[in-house]
Enzyme design. Sequence first.
Site, PDB file in Angstrom:
ATOM      1  N   GLY A 150      18.924  18.628 -37.613  1.00 53.11           N
ATOM      2  CA  GLY A 150      18.478  18.088 -36.337  1.00 53.11           C
ATOM      3  C   GLY A 150      17.069  18.573 -36.040  1.00 53.11           C
ATOM      4  N   CYS A 151      16.287  17.758 -35.328  1.00 55.71           N
ATOM      5  CA  CYS A 151      14.887  18.106 -35.074  1.00 55.71           C
ATOM      6  C   CYS A 151      14.746  19.349 -34.203  1.00 55.71           C
ATOM      7  CB  CYS A 151      14.149  16.923 -34.461  1.00 55.71           C
ATOM      8  SG  CYS A 151      14.932  16.222 -32.986  1.00 55.71           S
ATOM      9  N   ASN A 152      15.566  19.463 -33.150  1.00 58.27           N
ATOM     10  CA  ASN A 152      15.524  20.666 -32.319  1.00 58.27           C
ATOM     11  C   ASN A 152      15.912  21.897 -33.133  1.00 58.27           C
ATOM     12  OD1 ASN A 152      14.964  19.319 -29.775  1.00 58.27           O
ATOM     13  ND2 ASN A 152      17.071  18.592 -29.833  1.00 58.27           N
ATOM     14  N   VAL A 153      16.868  21.708 -34.019  1.00 56.33           N
ATOM     15  CA  VAL A 153      17.347  22.812 -34.851  1.00 56.33           C
ATOM     16  C   VAL A 153      16.227  23.330 -35.742  1.00 56.33           C
ATOM     17  CG1 VAL A 153      19.070  23.511 -36.539  1.00 56.33           C
ATOM     18  CG2 VAL A 153      19.642  21.777 -34.832  1.00 56.33           C
ATOM     19  N   ALA A 155      12.982  23.153 -35.205  1.00 60.46           N
ATOM     20  CA  ALA A 155      11.965  23.839 -34.406  1.00 60.46           C
ATOM     21  C   ALA A 155      12.408  25.253 -34.035  1.00 60.46           C
ATOM     22  CB  ALA A 155      11.659  23.033 -33.148  1.00 60.46           C
TER      23      ALA A 155
END
Length: 348
Positions: A150-153, A155
């Site tokens: 996941g993109c938030n993950v 970051a």
Amino acid sequence: MTTITAAVAGASGYAGGEVLRLLLAHPDVEIGALTAASSAGTPLGQHHPHLVPLADRILEPTTAETLAGHDVVFLGLPHGQSGAVAAQLGEDVLVIDCGADFRLQSAEEWTEFYGGEHAGTWPYGLPELIVGGGHQRDNLKGVNRIAVPGCNVTAITLGIQPAISAGLVESTDLVAVLANGFSGAGKAPKTHLLASEGLGSATPYGVGGVHRHVPEIMQNLRLAGADEVTISFTPTLVPMARGILATTTARLAPGVDIAAVRAAYDTEYGNEPFIHLLPEGQWPTTAATLGANTALIQVAIDARANRLVAVSAIDNLVKGTAGGAIQSMNLALGLDETTGLSTIGVAP
């Protein structure tokens, strides 16, 4: 190397479109079938007019027959739909899922956060993830299935994992607050995603530990060396199309100073091609990562609060999704990890 043929399912969406944009610059890839669901039968240019070389290509229905015969298949499908498609593709094809279906190791956590039956666990497509004494890139060589993070993950993991791995912070007292571009929410026509609602406004979502990326973040940080992880994670939609700015803080272990922190980050990221620890005093911005497979990172110590502050910036569609997918593809196929990927952003 022989030319690699790649198909993209879900090509009309943001993730599928970004995969195609990057593949167009990859010297070893020939783009094959492009598929979609409700958009099947329409030209790609209707959905991604910026992809001029592919604008006249007609989107086909997403079927195993259409996707068969390619070396690589990228799945940019809604959560819960990749498993059925992947099950129909042979072991001789590299399948890369840009969705969440195969990211989690725990079936119980999948059911709790996503609902339904867990499709299984694939090799995890974050090459820079610290795993034991090495990195996840070593586990991607030669595989035929990859689950993109996941993109938030991505970051949060890249921002805090060096401190976790080096034992510089308490992993049971993590707080992460993110500013997120609207493309991370996909193309679905929802009221809160309209320009009239989003422009000039910042809106939190997934508040109170319910966001689907929470178990994935915890999974990564345990792999990076934490015995136990507790994190309060709050993403916030802000009026920009792309980008994530993640600020993660953690209580410092006794006796830790900024010199030790920077040394740990320098050691971990000094030779990474896509992760850059900025000079002291220079802070990451999302604008500096637009279009690039880059993660920019800065760290500081809040002495009064006795906390480490780690700030990371990525383009959610590149390093957060499509760039990470292609970086992982390169490793799986024995190519140089950086092939077809740029650290050059677009500014202003």
